[in-house]
Design a protein around this motif. Structure first.
Motif, PDB file in Angstrom:
ATOM      1  N   HIS A  36     -16.465  24.165  18.595  1.00 20.61           N
ATOM      2  CA  HIS A  36     -16.022  23.196  19.433  1.00 20.61           C
ATOM      3  C   HIS A  36     -14.636  22.583  19.282  1.00 20.61           C
ATOM      4  CE1 HIS A  36     -19.758  22.999  22.047  1.00 20.61           C
ATOM      5  NE2 HIS A  36     -20.390  23.798  20.917  1.00 20.61           N
ATOM      6  N   PHE A  37     -13.737  22.596  20.107  1.00 19.05           N
ATOM      7  CA  PHE A  37     -12.168  22.273  19.587  1.00 19.05           C
ATOM      8  C   PHE A  37     -11.996  20.779  20.542  1.00 19.05           C
ATOM      9  CE2 PHE A  37     -12.579  26.961  19.651  1.00 19.05           C
ATOM     10  CZ  PHE A  37     -12.256  27.141  18.205  1.00 19.05           C
ATOM     11  N   ARG A  38     -11.140  20.046  19.764  1.00 15.43           N
ATOM     12  CA  ARG A  38     -10.726  18.910  20.322  1.00 15.43           C
ATOM     13  C   ARG A  38      -9.057  18.601  19.853  1.00 15.43           C
ATOM     14  NH1 ARG A  38      -9.388  13.501  19.786  1.00 15.43           N
ATOM     15  NH2 ARG A  38      -9.850  11.987  21.367  1.00 15.43           N
ATOM     16  N   ALA A  39      -8.192  18.977  20.973  1.00 13.47           N
ATOM     17  CA  ALA A  39      -6.851  18.596  20.538  1.00 13.47           C
ATOM     18  C   ALA A  39      -6.371  17.400  21.054  1.00 13.47           C
ATOM     19  CB  ALA A  39      -5.962  19.759  21.069  1.00 13.47           C
ATOM     20  N   GLU A  40      -5.960  16.438  20.309  1.00 14.06           N
ATOM     21  CA  GLU A  40      -5.334  15.144  20.838  1.00 14.06           C
ATOM     22  C   GLU A  40      -3.511  15.273  20.363  1.00 14.06           C
ATOM     23  OE1 GLU A  40      -5.443  10.361  20.028  1.00 14.06           O
ATOM     24  OE2 GLU A  40      -7.200  11.779  19.499  1.00 14.06           O
ATOM     25  N   LEU A  41      -2.695  15.619  21.398  1.00 10.94           N
ATOM     26  CA  LEU A  41      -1.538  15.567  21.105  1.00 10.94           C
ATOM     27  C   LEU A  41      -0.688  14.378  21.650  1.00 10.94           C
ATOM     28  CD1 LEU A  41       1.221  16.998  20.333  1.00 10.94           C
ATOM     29  CD2 LEU A  41       1.096  18.205  22.637  1.00 10.94           C
ATOM     30  N   ARG A  42      -0.318  13.545  20.335  1.00 11.90           N
ATOM     31  CA  ARG A  42       0.137  12.139  20.583  1.00 11.90           C
ATOM     32  C   ARG A  42       1.564  12.052  20.819  1.00 11.90           C
ATOM     33  NH1 ARG A  42      -4.444  10.513  16.453  1.00 11.90           N
ATOM     34  NH2 ARG A  42      -2.906  11.659  14.908  1.00 11.90           N
ATOM     35  N   HIS A  43       2.449  12.744  20.049  1.00  9.70           N
ATOM     36  CA  HIS A  43       3.897  12.980  20.408  1.00  9.70           C
ATOM     37  C   HIS A  43       4.500  14.122  19.779  1.00  9.70           C
ATOM     38  CE1 HIS A  43       7.876  10.937  20.703  1.00  9.70           C
ATOM     39  NE2 HIS A  43       8.008  11.286  19.651  1.00  9.70           N
ATOM     40  N   LYS A  60      -4.412  25.529  27.829  1.00  8.93           N
ATOM     41  CA  LYS A  60      -2.877  25.104  27.652  1.00  8.93           C
ATOM     42  C   LYS A  60      -2.479  23.656  27.543  1.00  8.93           C
ATOM     43  CE  LYS A  60      -0.059  25.463  31.167  1.00  8.93           C
ATOM     44  NZ  LYS A  60       0.958  25.924  32.363  1.00  8.93           N
ATOM     45  N   ILE A  61      -1.984  23.151  27.000  1.00  7.82           N
ATOM     46  CA  ILE A  61      -1.492  21.792  26.836  1.00  7.82           C
ATOM     47  C   ILE A  61      -0.068  21.274  27.337  1.00  7.82           C
ATOM     48  CG2 ILE A  61      -1.188  19.820  25.118  1.00  7.82           C
ATOM     49  CD1 ILE A  61      -3.110  21.115  23.340  1.00  7.82           C
ATOM     50  N   SER A  62      -0.090  20.542  28.261  1.00 12.55           N
ATOM     51  CA  SER A  62       1.128  20.059  28.859  1.00 12.55           C
ATOM     52  C   SER A  62       1.695  18.783  28.428  1.00 12.55           C
ATOM     53  CB  SER A  62       1.039  20.201  30.509  1.00 12.55           C
ATOM     54  OG  SER A  62       0.791  21.614  30.847  1.00 12.55           O
ATOM     55  N   TYR A  63       2.537  18.700  27.643  1.00 14.39           N
ATOM     56  CA  TYR A  63       2.912  17.420  26.992  1.00 14.39           C
ATOM     57  C   TYR A  63       3.979  16.776  27.809  1.00 14.39           C
ATOM     58  CZ  TYR A  63       4.820  13.668  24.028  1.00 14.39           C
ATOM     59  OH  TYR A  63       5.246  12.466  23.623  1.00 14.39           O
ATOM     60  N   ARG A  64       3.857  15.806  28.458  1.00  9.96           N
ATOM     61  CA  ARG A  64       4.919  14.918  29.413  1.00  9.96           C
ATOM     62  C   ARG A  64       5.200  13.641  28.681  1.00  9.96           C
ATOM     63  NH1 ARG A  64       5.091  19.512  30.073  1.00  9.96           N
ATOM     64  NH2 ARG A  64       5.076  20.743  31.847  1.00  9.96           N
ATOM     65  N   THR A  79       0.037  10.874  25.599  1.00  8.93           N
ATOM     66  CA  THR A  79      -0.990  11.373  24.842  1.00  8.93           C
ATOM     67  C   THR A  79      -1.877  12.225  25.851  1.00  8.93           C
ATOM     68  OG1 THR A  79      -1.025   9.610  23.104  1.00  8.93           O
ATOM     69  CG2 THR A  79      -2.925  10.987  23.298  1.00  8.93           C
ATOM     70  N   VAL A  80      -2.133  13.632  25.412  1.00 10.61           N
ATOM     71  CA  VAL A  80      -2.925  14.457  25.864  1.00 10.61           C
ATOM     72  C   VAL A  80      -4.071  14.787  24.962  1.00 10.61           C
ATOM     73  CG1 VAL A  80      -3.046  16.649  27.214  1.00 10.61           C
ATOM     74  CG2 VAL A  80      -0.863  15.459  26.934  1.00 10.61           C
ATOM     75  N   ILE A  81      -5.261  15.169  25.812  1.00 11.99           N
ATOM     76  CA  ILE A  81      -6.379  14.999  24.927  1.00 11.99           C
ATOM     77  C   ILE A  81      -7.142  16.276  25.609  1.00 11.99           C
ATOM     78  CG2 ILE A  81      -8.821  14.458  24.132  1.00 11.99           C
ATOM     79  CD1 ILE A  81      -7.787  11.681  23.869  1.00 11.99           C
ATOM     80  N   LEU A  82      -7.508  17.340  24.811  1.00  9.11           N
ATOM     81  CA  LEU A  82      -8.045  18.586  25.595  1.00  9.11           C
ATOM     82  C   LEU A  82      -9.385  18.988  24.797  1.00  9.11           C
ATOM     83  CD1 LEU A  82      -7.712  20.565  27.972  1.00  9.11           C
ATOM     84  CD2 LEU A  82      -6.556  21.906  26.661  1.00  9.11           C
TER      85      LEU A  82
END
Length: 377
Positions: free
Chosen positions: A249-256, A287-291, A294-297
């Motif tokens: 199980h994966f959790r990605a949190e892209l903050r900046h 796919k992570i779309s950083y705009r 913070t993006v969490i997937l």
């Protein structure tokens, strides 16, 4: 020899020394440092209101002065960025921090153009360790007070080298005013307890393991592959509990990150150096779309369905070499300078430093996942 009439009195020499120390503290030591030296509010930040000039503060890719406008007192920190593409940083180093303790961080700020500030607390090791604070603040042209409450993380004992860092927006000539910075412990550190000898109770649904938890910056020094070497939870995954046929199980949190990008994060495990390799698939839904926010997937994949290098599975009963993440662009090519890739046509300055948390849990065969609330505060 001391007589009775000397008892309880200061001799002339001692009186002179005591008076000198008092005058130094009151008249010579700057007011802001005197305030920091006196107990009371518990603030570990030195010269928090810039009343002692810029003492104890470091400015990178920026110019820092102390003066008006101020929220309180006679001065505030006045920061001006000096580079178009490199983020300016205002730092204070060597702050004390207790483990697993609740803190309240507050400050006042304004910016001439309403540009935001990002603030984090880290331990400047290699790689750097985030200590629980990493947040963006919506700064406007008017003075505002900002507050963040967090629990210190990434350490298991008191440290004295925490770094508080303000990061400005990208651009040259941006103006910020910062005042009354405070970092105060609002909860006591935990009382040490004996380590239990019995195994911990499995979470609801069956046994599971926290396999990987990257919670810090990814820089060019990681070459697009931040990893643990050797990895955590490196025992026999076949018996007595069968994780080898379980599910990741994966959790990605892209903050900046420096630029807005579409990307993929691929989890891989290597064994016998790089002879054997298995990786998660980069499917369209991952796919992570950083705009800029913070993006969490979250997603999952059965181990039996994962990619195998040359079709050869890992020997799960034996230790693995390393676990890691591959940072990939929108065409699923590694943003790395390994293997002659030369960043696959990407400008690494658009990608790194990347502030992210990537967490992986494995659940044994046939069982359900207990949920991310058990791992992410």
């Amino acid at each position: 020899m001391t007589t009775k009439r000397d008892s309880g009195r200061l001799r002339p020499a001692a009186l002179f020394l005591a008076l000198g120390a008092f005058l130094f503290f009151v008249l010579v030591l700057p007011a802001g440092l005197r305030a920091a030296a006196q107990p009371g509010d518990g603030n570990v930040v030195i010269n928090p209101g810039f009343e002692s000039g810029v003492a104890s503060w470091v400015c990178k890719t920026c110019v820092l002065t102390a003066g008006a406008p101020a929220q309180s007192g006679a001065a505030a920190g006045q920061l001006r960025t000096t580079h178009r593409t490199t983020l300016a940083q205002l730092l204070q180093n060597n702050l004390p921090l207790q483990p697993n303790t609740q803190y309240q961080f507050t400050f006042w700020a304004r910016s001439s153009g309403g540009q935001d500030l990002r603030v984090d607390l880290l331990r400047p090791t290699t790689p750097a360790t985030n200590l629980g604070l990493n947040q963006s603040f919506d700064v406007t042209t008017e003075w505002q007070q900002f507050t963040a409450t967090f629990t210190s993380a990434g350490i298991n004992q008191p440290i004295s080298n925490a770094r508080l860092r303000f990061r400005a927006a990208k651009g040259k000539g941006l103006q910020y005013s910062i005042d009354d910075v405070s970092l105060v412990a609002t909860g006591a550190p935990p009382t040490p307890t004996a380590t239990p000898t019995a195994t911990t109770t499995p979470p609801p649904g069956g046994s599971e393991l926290l396999v990987f938890d990257w919670n810090q910056l990814v820089t060019t020094a990681h070459h697009g592959f931040p990893w643990d070497k050797p990895p955590a939870q490196n025992g026999n995954w076949v018996t007595p509990i069968n994780y080898a046929e379980g599910t990741f199980h994966f959790r990605a949190e892209l903050r900046h990150m420096p630029s807005q990008k579409d990307l993929y994060l691929q989890f891989c495990i290597w064994q016998y150096t790089s002879e054997l390799e298995t990786c998660s698939h980069t499917l369209p839904e991952t796919k992570i779309s950083y705009r800029g926010n913070t993006v969490i997937l979250t997603w999952s994949e059965a181990i039996k369905d994962m990619y195998l290098k040359n079709g050869r599975p890992l020997v799960w009963s034996e230790p693995r070499h390393r676990n890691g993440v591959s940072v990939k662009n929108s065409t699923k090519d590694p943003v790395s300078d390994y293997s002659g890739w030369n960043w696959n046509g990407e400008n690494p300055a658009d990608w790194y430093p990347m502030d992210m948390r990537f967490t992986v849990v494995v659940v044994e065969k046939g069982k359900s996942f207990s949920g991310w609330d058990n791992y992410i505060p």
